[in-house]
Design an enzyme around this catalytic site. Structure first.
Site, PDB file in Angstrom:
ATOM      1  N   HIS A  56       1.513 -26.088  20.219  1.00  0.00           N
ATOM      2  CA  HIS A  56       1.775 -25.306  19.016  1.00  0.00           C
ATOM      3  C   HIS A  56       2.989 -25.787  18.238  1.00  0.00           C
ATOM      4  O   HIS A  56       3.230 -25.338  17.125  1.00  0.00           O
ATOM      5  CB  HIS A  56       1.905 -23.816  19.381  1.00  0.00           C
TER       6      HIS A  56
ATOM      7  N   SER B 102      -2.779 -28.832  16.547  1.00  0.00           N
ATOM      8  CA  SER B 102      -3.796 -29.721  17.097  1.00  0.00           C
ATOM      9  C   SER B 102      -3.886 -31.015  16.306  1.00  0.00           C
ATOM     10  O   SER B 102      -3.686 -31.026  15.090  1.00  0.00           O
ATOM     11  CB  SER B 102      -5.161 -29.031  17.051  1.00  0.00           C
TER      12      SER B 102
ATOM     13  N   LYS C 140     -15.758 -19.930  17.147  1.00  0.00           N
ATOM     14  CA  LYS C 140     -16.330 -21.223  17.537  1.00  0.00           C
ATOM     15  C   LYS C 140     -16.172 -21.437  19.039  1.00  0.00           C
ATOM     16  O   LYS C 140     -17.072 -21.952  19.711  1.00  0.00           O
ATOM     17  CB  LYS C 140     -15.624 -22.334  16.764  1.00  0.00           C
ATOM     18  N   ASP C 141     -15.014 -21.022  19.561  1.00  0.00           N
ATOM     19  CA  ASP C 141     -14.795 -21.126  21.010  1.00  0.00           C
ATOM     20  C   ASP C 141     -15.764 -20.232  21.779  1.00  0.00           C
ATOM     21  O   ASP C 141     -16.216 -20.589  22.866  1.00  0.00           O
ATOM     22  CB  ASP C 141     -13.351 -20.759  21.364  1.00  0.00           C
TER      23      ASP C 141
ATOM     24  N   GLU D 112     -15.442 -35.275  46.896  1.00  0.00           N
ATOM     25  CA  GLU D 112     -16.196 -34.620  45.838  1.00  0.00           C
ATOM     26  C   GLU D 112     -16.274 -35.558  44.633  1.00  0.00           C
ATOM     27  O   GLU D 112     -15.432 -36.429  44.451  1.00  0.00           O
ATOM     28  CB  GLU D 112     -15.495 -33.319  45.437  1.00  0.00           C
TER      29      GLU D 112
END
Lengths: 437, 185, 264
Positions: free
Chosen positions: A212, A216, A240-241, A284
């Site tokens: 922040h 972004s 959107k998220d 894994e």
């Protein structure tokens, strides 16, 4: 700038403890580039996965017994007798995989769009710390069910430290709390597996604070130049998220409900037996590329160093790639090398999974122990892939910074026109200064 | 599915606005429903599991308990008092049926067979285990049980007679599966 | 960039990730396993109850002589349709060591539904001593631990079935170790367990002819259930979760379109 809240209780609290102002500022009106693509969804998805893992983990811990005699059966008791215990466990064990899927996509997005470049170097480095913490947490969590692969995975990975000269053996003994992986090891792994996610959470907060600070990055990689380039985070990116979350959860739910053990190793359904090693010890899937790097170096110590270096190199990445153009979209040569890196990681994953003495025949589309086949051995392929992995960071990126001719970059986000003749004092984004670099 | 004819810059007017509000209301309720259903497995996992429930009933042979003696058995992690009462003790309990009590109850509803008293041995005050099962232990003024924590006294029917406890000792659900075998739970 | 192309990219990404995971999950096939058809496969799969009952009969009449089933309790049989009384009867048929009693002695009592399946041997050493040094594995999770890491629960059943019908005459050039048996369904083709099933080894209560094929299929299904008693539960819950998530995603998409229409 304190926000004007209508609710008197909120206002009373906010006056004394400005959490609501903070939230309003950072999660509501927070100006975000308006051109973010769906690749930018993966950051919030990673946050979501951390929450899911912590919630399911806390409830699983209520049923789990960290003792070598009871651990395996306590996990099976969850699967059989605890109400929805099977669901919680499948959410948690597949959640680990999903967490890594999301974080790896998130990282590759950062790599492609140059999100690690100034002024976001520290943001990127904090991200690498998160990755390291995730790996440690995932590894220790995998040991807890105390199956064969848990036990032998723990044995092999802790033994990595024995490669260190002089202190190696002592460190391994210290890690084990004994002379082999045993009850003290299981106990401390449980303790740390519970602790580390909270440390992780703290580092995630730092990650968000650092994010922040400058906001972004975005697909075209140029800075926002004013309010015309940004939109408030809420409701645009929250909704959107949410949509991205829905798509992702369908994917996640598929694994949880219809292929819950596919990503794990079936051998882990056999209780740990310190007297017998399974035929193939395989980590894994999310550790496979690193495992392949480890195995491709014939020297024990150098192999361990290479494996750790493959992650540590990410710390210095912002100074290896000196190109002033952030987004790969405007870097024609970089694009190719980037996608080759993605492909390279897939190859490393396959190498990590396959037994080292097997042969890969690309034309027969098979990996098999058949030595008579025409093909390349898994070890050789791993060495090639390892070379490219390090080559990408240590050679390709520095050279590209010097020789690559970037395409013209738009002047601003809201005016996606090319920079030629523009009056903006753009930062070295036109092709001409590039040639001089 | 989604409406292509949009008003620019989101002016919520007329029908457009109503439809949008409806959509957001739906979205919010679906999200809330999903979150609530997702929480349920987590909460439910804290309830007793199947293996715990499978052990929630026990069978006890009370035939071995001599008259005037008591045994303590463990049921659902708690002590259960089984006392083989003497005729005198029964008589005393019945005689007090009309006495002034905090939690009035007749003796006959507290024991299926008067000679065997089956009680959860947990003081109804704050969960201590009352004394009185063994001969040497204090039984309180009423010959039943005495809780050492805060001095509650129970009579030979397990009824609270003195002290801070609000209720009589609990009688668990039980049944005689044969003459002398009691199934508790 | 249109929403359509973005979604296309998203789908491509998911497919790509799935492909990588699939590659990562490619199982070892130490042995060739024939794929069978099972009633419990697929999104709506269900165990065939009569088959589970028959499978239990095979386990208790044949396998239980050497193999334990430690993670199961008799009460679990109620989940596959045995009545409470039938379960009590099955449990009471075994003698369980309990105690200590008030005198400090261990004592024997008939089994209860809450007891775990009684193991044929007291411990690993006894099991090995009784089986020429080989340890008959516990069967609770055999279907899960022997599955390749493939997609679906059928893999364990395929394996067990393949092993039980895999006893053959060894090829002429095969060197069989003393005391071992040739089995095409076992890694290395040598197994210590002698052929456990023969025509009529089990008398089925429902009168089904007990062929080796029939018995091996039945017990494979039973052991698949035993490995994950919540299997059907998982599929049911999954269906509900999936339906919800699809609705949720569609609504979220519509909401996203509406909101973003303001700036397009």
């Amino acid at each position: 700038m304190a926000a004007n809240f209508k609710n008197p209780v909120v206002r009373w609290i906010d006056h004394r403890l400005p959490v609501f102002t903070f939230l309003h500022h950072e999660a509501n009106e927070y100006p975000t580039p308006k051109n973010l693509s769906y690749w930018w969804n993966f950051g919030s998805l990673a946050g979501f996965m951390l929450m899911v893992m912590m919630a399911s983990g806390i409830f699983l811990a209520m049923q789990y017994t960290p003792h070598v005699d009871y651990a395996f059966n306590s996990v099976e008791r969850m699967m059989r007798d605890v109400n929805y215990g099977w669901l919680l466990r499948y959410i948690h064990m597949n959640g680990a995989s999903m967490f890594f899927v999301v974080v790896y996509v998130h990282m590759f997005r950062g790599l492609y769009f140059g999100s690690y470049k100034a002024p976001r170097e520290l943001l990127w480095q904090i991200g690498v710390v998160i990755l390291l913490l995730m790996m440690a947490t995932a590894f220790m969590g995998y040991v807890l069910p105390w199956g064969q692969m848990s036990f032998w995975g723990a044995t092999v990975i802790t033994n990595l430290f024995s490669a260190l000269p002089v202190v190696g053996e002592h460190i391994v003994t210290l890690l084990w709390g004994g002379f082999s992986v045993d009850n003290p090891t299981l106990n401390r792994f449980f303790s740390l597996h519970y602790l580390l996610p909270f440390v992780l959470l703290g580092v995630v907060v730092l990650h968000v604070v650092a994010l922040h600070r400058f906001g972004s990055n975005n697909p075209i990689g140029i800075d926002t130049k004013g309010p015309q380039d940004t939109i408030p985070f809420h409701p645009y990116y929250t909704v959107k998220d949410m949509f991205g979350l829905g798509v992702f959860m369908i994917f996640y739910a598929y694994w949880v409900f219809y292929a819950p053990v596919t990503l794990g190793d079936p051998v882990n359904f056999v209780p740990a037996n310190p007297l017998s090693t399974p035929e193939h010890i395989v980590p894994e899937w999310y550790f496979l590329p690193f495992y392949a790097i480890l195995r491709s170096i014939p020297d024990k110590l150098l192999g361990v160093i290479a494996m750790f270096a493959s992650i540590l190199v990410l710390f210095v990445l912002p100074w290896l790639d000196r190109s002033p153009v952030r987004s790969g979209r405007y870097r024609p040569a970089f694009k190719w090398f980037f996608w080759m890196l993605v492909f390279d990681c897939v190859i490393l994953t396959i190498c990590g999974k396959s037994p080292p003495d097997w042969i890969w025949s690309p034309f027969a589309f098979s990996i098999s122990p058949d030595v008579g086949q025409v093909g390349i051995s898994i070890i050789a392929m791993g060495q090639l892939a390892t070379t490219y992995y390090f080559g990408y960071f240590l050679v390709v990126l520095p050279l590209l910074s010097i020789f690559e001719r970037a395409l013209p970059v738009p002047l601003s986000i809201s005016r996606p026109v090319l920079g030629a003749g523009g009056s903006h004092a753009a930062i070295a984004q036109s092709p001409k200064p590039m040639e001089k670099l | 599915m989604a409406d292509h004819a949009q008003t620019p810059h989101g002016q919520a007017t007329g029908e457009q606005g109503t439809r949008r509000d409806f959509l957001f209301l739906t979205a919010a309720s679906v999200t809330a429903f999903g979150a609530a259903s997702a929480v349920w497995p987590f909460v439910s996992s804290m309830n007793p599991s199947k293996d715990v429930l499978a052990l929630s009933s026990i069978e006890v042979d009370v035939g071995q308990v001599a008259e005037g003696q008591a045994i303590t058995v463990k049921w659902r992690g708690k002590p259960v008092f089984i006392r083989h009462r003497t005729a005198a003790e029964i008589a005393e309990a019945v005689k007090d049926d009309g006495a002034d009590m905090k939690d009035p109850q007749k003796d006959e509803v507290r024991a299926q067979k008067p000679e065997f008293l089956v009680l959860v041995g947990v003081c109804t005050h704050l969960g201590c285990i009352p004394l009185g099962q063994k001969d040497a232990e204090p039984k309180g003024q009423f010959g039943g049980w005495y809780c050492p924590c805060h001095g509650s006294m129970y009579d030979t029917s397990g009824r609270i007679r003195k002290g801070p406890a609000p209720l009589n000792l609990e009688v668990p659900a039980y049944q005689y599966v044969s003459d002398t075998v009691v199934k508790i739970g | 960039m249109s929403a359509g192309s973005l979604i296309l990219k998203g789908v491509a990404a998911l497919v790509g990730v799935t492909a990588v995971l699939f590659v990562a999950a490619t199982p070892y096939h130490g042995v060739h396993v024939e794929k069978e058809d099972w009633s419990f496969q697929g999104f709506f799969g269900k165990f065939d109850r009569p088959q589970l009952h028959r499978g239990f009969e095979v386990y208790s009449q044949v396998c239980a002589a050497c193999h334990s089933l430690n993670l199961l309790s008799y009460r679990n049989l109620q989940e596959i349709g045995f009545s409470e009384d039938a379960v009590k009867e099955i449990a009471a048929a075994v003698t369980v060591m309990d105690g200590p009693d008030d005198a400090g002695d261990m004592f024997e009592r008939p089994g209860k539904p809450s007891d775990h399946f009684k193991a044929p041997f007291a411990n690993e050493q006894a099991a090995r001593a009784g089986n020429g040094g080989a340890l008959p594995p516990d069967l609770s999770l055999i279907a899960r631990s022997r599955a390749g890491a493939g997609f679906g629960a059928h893999e364990g059943a395929d394996y067990i079935h393949g092993l039980l019908v895999g006893y053959k005459e060894p090829p002429a050039d095969f060197k069989l170790t003393e005391g071992m048996n040739y089995n095409e369904g076992f890694v290395g083709h040598q197994i210590a367990m002698p052929p456990p099933l023969a025509e009529g080894s089990v008398t089925y209560a429902d009168g089904t002819p007990a062929t080796v094929e029939q018995m091996s299929r039945d017990v494979s299904v039973f052991l698949t259930w035993a490995g994950e008693p919540n299997y059907e539960n998982r599929l049911h819950t999954g269906l509900k979760a999936m339906l919800f998530l699809i609705v949720f995603t569609l609504i979220a998409y519509a909401a996203k379109r509406k909101i973003w229409a303001r700036i397009h």
